[in-house]
Design a protein around this motif. Structure first.
Motif, PDB file in Angstrom:
ATOM      1  N   GLU A 112      70.299 102.244  43.957  1.00 13.01           N
ATOM      2  CA  GLU A 112      70.295 101.101  44.891  1.00 13.01           C
ATOM      3  C   GLU A 112      71.631 100.368  44.867  1.00 13.01           C
ATOM      4  O   GLU A 112      71.976  99.669  45.831  1.00 13.01           O
ATOM      5  CB  GLU A 112      69.161 100.136  44.561  1.00 13.01           C
ATOM      6  CG  GLU A 112      69.256  99.446  43.210  1.00 13.01           C
ATOM      7  CD  GLU A 112      68.724 100.289  42.057  1.00 13.01           C
ATOM      8  OE1 GLU A 112      68.755  99.797  40.906  1.00 13.01           O
ATOM      9  OE2 GLU A 112      68.273 101.438  42.310  1.00 13.01           O
ATOM     10  N   ARG A 113      72.419 100.508  43.802  1.00  8.49           N
ATOM     11  CA  ARG A 113      73.745  99.883  43.736  1.00  8.49           C
ATOM     12  C   ARG A 113      74.789 100.709  44.478  1.00  8.49           C
ATOM     13  O   ARG A 113      75.866 100.207  44.780  1.00  8.49           O
ATOM     14  CB  ARG A 113      74.165  99.699  42.277  1.00  8.49           C
ATOM     15  CG  ARG A 113      73.309  98.682  41.529  1.00  8.49           C
ATOM     16  CD  ARG A 113      73.628  98.638  40.041  1.00  8.49           C
ATOM     17  NE  ARG A 113      75.043  98.369  39.788  1.00  8.49           N
ATOM     18  CZ  ARG A 113      75.621  97.181  39.907  1.00  8.49           C
ATOM     19  NH1 ARG A 113      74.906  96.135  40.310  1.00  8.49           N
ATOM     20  NH2 ARG A 113      76.894  97.016  39.619  1.00  8.49           N
ATOM     21  N   ILE A 114      74.479 101.969  44.730  1.00  6.30           N
ATOM     22  CA  ILE A 114      75.401 102.847  45.457  1.00  6.30           C
ATOM     23  C   ILE A 114      75.005 102.873  46.935  1.00  6.30           C
ATOM     24  O   ILE A 114      75.777 102.521  47.809  1.00  6.30           O
ATOM     25  CB  ILE A 114      75.387 104.259  44.851  1.00  6.30           C
ATOM     26  CG1 ILE A 114      75.800 104.207  43.381  1.00  6.30           C
ATOM     27  CG2 ILE A 114      76.308 105.191  45.642  1.00  6.30           C
ATOM     28  CD1 ILE A 114      75.655 105.529  42.641  1.00  6.30           C
ATOM     29  N   GLY A 115      73.787 103.291  47.204  1.00  6.75           N
ATOM     30  CA  GLY A 115      73.220 103.178  48.540  1.00  6.75           C
ATOM     31  C   GLY A 115      73.805 104.144  49.555  1.00  6.75           C
ATOM     32  O   GLY A 115      74.416 105.159  49.227  1.00  6.75           O
ATOM     33  N   TRP A 116      73.623 103.773  50.797  1.00  9.17           N
ATOM     34  CA  TRP A 116      74.010 104.621  51.926  1.00  9.17           C
ATOM     35  C   TRP A 116      75.031 103.883  52.800  1.00  9.17           C
ATOM     36  O   TRP A 116      74.958 102.668  52.951  1.00  9.17           O
ATOM     37  CB  TRP A 116      72.774 104.970  52.757  1.00  9.17           C
ATOM     38  CG  TRP A 116      71.709 105.619  51.944  1.00  9.17           C
ATOM     39  CD1 TRP A 116      70.641 105.008  51.358  1.00  9.17           C
ATOM     40  CD2 TRP A 116      71.622 106.996  51.584  1.00  9.17           C
ATOM     41  NE1 TRP A 116      69.883 105.915  50.659  1.00  9.17           N
ATOM     42  CE2 TRP A 116      70.458 107.155  50.787  1.00  9.17           C
ATOM     43  CE3 TRP A 116      72.409 108.120  51.868  1.00  9.17           C
ATOM     44  CZ2 TRP A 116      70.061 108.376  50.266  1.00  9.17           C
ATOM     45  CZ3 TRP A 116      72.011 109.347  51.357  1.00  9.17           C
ATOM     46  CH2 TRP A 116      70.857 109.475  50.561  1.00  9.17           C
ATOM     47  N   PRO A 117      75.964 104.613  53.392  1.00  5.62           N
ATOM     48  CA  PRO A 117      76.937 103.965  54.281  1.00  5.62           C
ATOM     49  C   PRO A 117      76.241 103.249  55.432  1.00  5.62           C
ATOM     50  O   PRO A 117      75.293 103.768  56.016  1.00  5.62           O
ATOM     51  CB  PRO A 117      77.781 105.144  54.791  1.00  5.62           C
ATOM     52  CG  PRO A 117      77.611 106.221  53.768  1.00  5.62           C
ATOM     53  CD  PRO A 117      76.212 106.063  53.252  1.00  5.62           C
ATOM     54  N   GLY A 118      76.712 102.042  55.712  1.00  5.41           N
ATOM     55  CA  GLY A 118      76.182 101.313  56.847  1.00  5.41           C
ATOM     56  C   GLY A 118      75.013 100.415  56.543  1.00  5.41           C
ATOM     57  O   GLY A 118      74.459  99.789  57.452  1.00  5.41           O
ATOM     58  N   GLU A 119      74.591 100.324  55.254  1.00  6.14           N
ATOM     59  CA  GLU A 119      73.516  99.407  54.923  1.00  6.14           C
ATOM     60  C   GLU A 119      73.780  98.761  53.567  1.00  6.14           C
ATOM     61  O   GLU A 119      74.551  99.270  52.756  1.00  6.14           O
ATOM     62  CB  GLU A 119      72.163 100.113  54.954  1.00  6.14           C
ATOM     63  CG  GLU A 119      71.910 101.116  53.863  1.00  6.14           C
ATOM     64  CD  GLU A 119      70.495 101.690  53.918  1.00  6.14           C
ATOM     65  OE1 GLU A 119      69.988 101.934  55.031  1.00  6.14           O
ATOM     66  OE2 GLU A 119      69.896 101.899  52.848  1.00  6.14           O
TER      67      GLU A 119
ATOM     68  N   ARG B  92      67.810 108.213  53.022  1.00  3.61           N
ATOM     69  CA  ARG B  92      68.548 109.244  53.760  1.00  3.61           C
ATOM     70  C   ARG B  92      68.083 109.303  55.210  1.00  3.61           C
ATOM     71  O   ARG B  92      68.889 109.458  56.134  1.00  3.61           O
ATOM     72  CB  ARG B  92      68.377 110.596  53.089  1.00  3.61           C
ATOM     73  CG  ARG B  92      69.259 111.685  53.714  1.00  3.61           C
ATOM     74  CD  ARG B  92      68.966 113.040  53.124  1.00  3.61           C
ATOM     75  NE  ARG B  92      69.259 113.099  51.700  1.00  3.61           N
ATOM     76  CZ  ARG B  92      70.478 113.307  51.205  1.00  3.61           C
ATOM     77  NH1 ARG B  92      71.508 113.481  52.028  1.00  3.61           N
ATOM     78  NH2 ARG B  92      70.672 113.354  49.909  1.00  3.61           N
ATOM     79  N   ALA B  93      66.789 109.163  55.427  1.00  2.00           N
ATOM     80  CA  ALA B  93      66.267 109.190  56.794  1.00  2.00           C
ATOM     81  C   ALA B  93      66.789 108.002  57.605  1.00  2.00           C
ATOM     82  O   ALA B  93      67.130 108.144  58.793  1.00  2.00           O
ATOM     83  CB  ALA B  93      64.738 109.199  56.756  1.00  2.00           C
TER      84      ALA B  93
END
Length: 557
Positions: A51-58, A10-11
């Motif tokens: 980890e399969r969902i993750g964060w937008p942009g990475e 998140r950071a």
């Protein structure tokens, strides 16, 4: 994923979001409640499998390519359009751009798609009917008259004769004074899907792949912003494939083009960002969203783990979406507005980079100006009124959606294994070529199409106005009809242009192209010279047919 990893992710996302450009827009609900740009799991609890969902942009980009979602940049409204002659289509383009369209997408007529001039006997009765007729660079001049090609992104949906058409587009840009190195847009060029589904080819696969390789090299060196390949699943889905088949066959084609670039000695980090994709948005809402999310995840993993890409830009799958033409019905056609809106919403929630919305009358004819405007306004209502652009991947974390995303990814991976096993050397490319030769792809799609049609006829699948709720008070639509005069006029203008050009220069340029075909030289420069001399599409493609022959699909029973 444990709580510490979630907090760190998140950071990272927050830092990227803070550093990125955001649109000057209202990001609140209709009631005035401010919404966050992203929602995810709490930092103080583990979330297995996150980890399969993750964060937008990475990586793995399941939730989108950009940390801002559509807050940074909304999707491009790119309405697919073309009919009649270049002048008529230019008028439609001006209307779409004036009404808020963000880019152009060119539809060509059947003779152009097959590499024939408008006065060829093979073109009789087809000129201007399913798209615009383009015979030479002079037609491109008219098509884009008053439209700055240096400022507008232009997509061209054509594969067999894509390279000579692209050269004519470059000539039109030159004549406008645009710097070719600054051009931005997309050329379809996806010949694999022609053999798999659409059936618009000129030669056998190998010479087509040579042209595509030449184009990839040329664009990487001379026009770095232009995307020379848009790998198309749209036509595969329209032929009757399932969502998983569309996804798998399309990404496999993309992997084949990656292998082509690598075989040319190109750096995957350099050419892969020039590959884009074109998907269908069908009417099963959640399945389509899951398909788009799985597509990004699969592409990123394969490019990194199989093909060795290390640049983030090479891992990011960019795609255009068109709502499903095959979902439109001739019965109660006004219902198609609803279908198109649902499909467009699925594309947006799936993170599409650009979008075309079909017009309600396209199952009957080319769209009228009024129906084209309704299709355009459908996107604008979604963009301006619904709040769907306020939050990145707003459905991410949904138990249902994540399970669908995982299942479609799993089904696609099973298909990749089958494709690899088709070929003699275990590569995707050899598997595709063998699958084309053996008719494997067409038979698999035919089986899926048959299963759906059987379910429809049994009433297990329902279509409003077709096999359920068939009563209506609606009146017949007024549809757009392309006059036979368009063909007569196009042929007349073509004859005048042939008479006015320097015939000796044309013949010399075509001879140079023919000579280059017998070497390993890149064919873009001599083809570009022929386009500058006003050689016609049929003449250029005729040289290529003479050099490489004509492909005939084997009969299968």
């Amino acid at each position: 994923m444990d709580a510490e990893q979630i907090a760190a992710g998140r950071a990272r996302w927050q830092a990227r979001y803070d550093a990125a450009h955001k649109r000057d827009a209202d990001f609140s609900t209709l009631s005035g409640e401010t919404v966050a740009p992203l929602y995810g799991p709490p930092d103080d609890a583990p979330h297995p499998g996150f980890e399969r969902i993750g964060w937008p942009g990475e990586f793995p980009y399941t939730r989108g390519l950009h940390p801002t979602g559509y807050r940074g940049r909304a999707w491009t409204i790119r309405q697919f359009s073309g009919f009649g002659n270049a002048r008529q289509t230019n008028e439609r383009y001006r209307m779409l751009l004036a009404a808020g369209g963000g880019g152009l997408s060119v539809a060509f007529d059947m003779p152009t798609l097959m590499g024939y001039d408008s006065d060829d006997p093979e073109a009789l009765g087809e000129v201007g009917h399913c798209g615009v007729a383009i015979d030479s660079a002079a037609d491109m001049d008219v098509l884009f008259d008053g439209i700055d090609l240096g400022a507008v992104t232009t997509s061209m949906t054509i594969s067999g004769p894509a390279v000579p058409i692209f050269c004519m587009y470059l000539v039109a840009a030159e004549r406008q004074g645009a710097a070719l190195s600054s051009l931005d847009g997309t050329l379809q060029t996806d010949i694999f899907k022609e053999y798999i589904a659409q059936k618009e080819w000129l030669f056998a696969p190998e010479p087509h792949l040579r042209l595509i390789g030449d184009l990839m090299e040329y664009c990487a060196a001379e026009i770095p912003r232009y995307k020379p390949l848009s790998v198309s699943g749209y036509h595969i889905r329209e032929a009757g494939a399932t969502a998983a088949q569309e996804l798998a066959y399309t990404l496999a084609d993309g992997f084949g083009y990656v292998e082509l670039g690598l075989s040319r000695g190109l750096s995957v980090n350099r050419f892969a960002p020039g590959l884009s994709f074109f998907f269908d948005a069908h009417v099963d809402f959640f399945e389509e969203i899951a398909k788009f999310r799985a597509a990004r995840r699969i592409w990123a993993r394969w490019l990194r783990d199989v093909y060795g890409a290390t640049d983030e830009r090479a891992l990011r799958l960019r795609f255009h979406t068109q709502t499903a033409g095959v979902s439109l019905t001739a019965q109660q056609p006004v219902n198609n507005v609803v279908r198109t809106a649902v499909e467009a919403l699925a594309a947006v929630l799936g993170g599409t980079n650009s979008l075309h919305t079909n017009a309600l009358d396209e199952t009957l004819a080319l769209p009228t100006e009024e129906s084209a405007e309704i299709a355009l306004r459908t996107q604008q209502v979604l963009m301006e009124e619904t709040g769907v652009a306020n939050v990145a991947d707003p459905l991410g974390g949904s138990w249902y959606l994540e399970a669908l995303t995982d299942r479609i990814e799993e089904a696609a991976e099973e298909i990749f294994t089958r494709i690899r096993n088709l070929g003699p050397d275990g590569t995707i490319t050899s598997g595709i070529l063998r699958g084309i030769e053996d008719g494997w792809f067409t038979s698999e799609i035919a089986e899926s199409a048959f299963a759906y049609q059987a379910a429809l006829e049994k009433g297990e699948k329902r279509i409003v106005g077709v096999n359920v709720h068939t009563g209506t008070v609606a009146k017949d639509l007024s549809i757009l009809r392309v006059s036979h005069e368009v063909e007569l006029e196009q042929r007349r203008v073509l004859a005048e242009r042939r008479a006015a050009r320097d015939g000796a220069v044309v013949r010399r340029s075509l001879d140079d192209l023919a000579a280059a075909c017998r070497t390993e030289a890149n064919l873009i420069p001599p083809m570009l010279a022929a386009a500058r001399a006003e050689a016609t599409l049929g003449e250029i493609c005729g040289v290529l047919r003479e050099a490489w022959g004509v492909y005939r699909e084997p009969a299968r029973f």
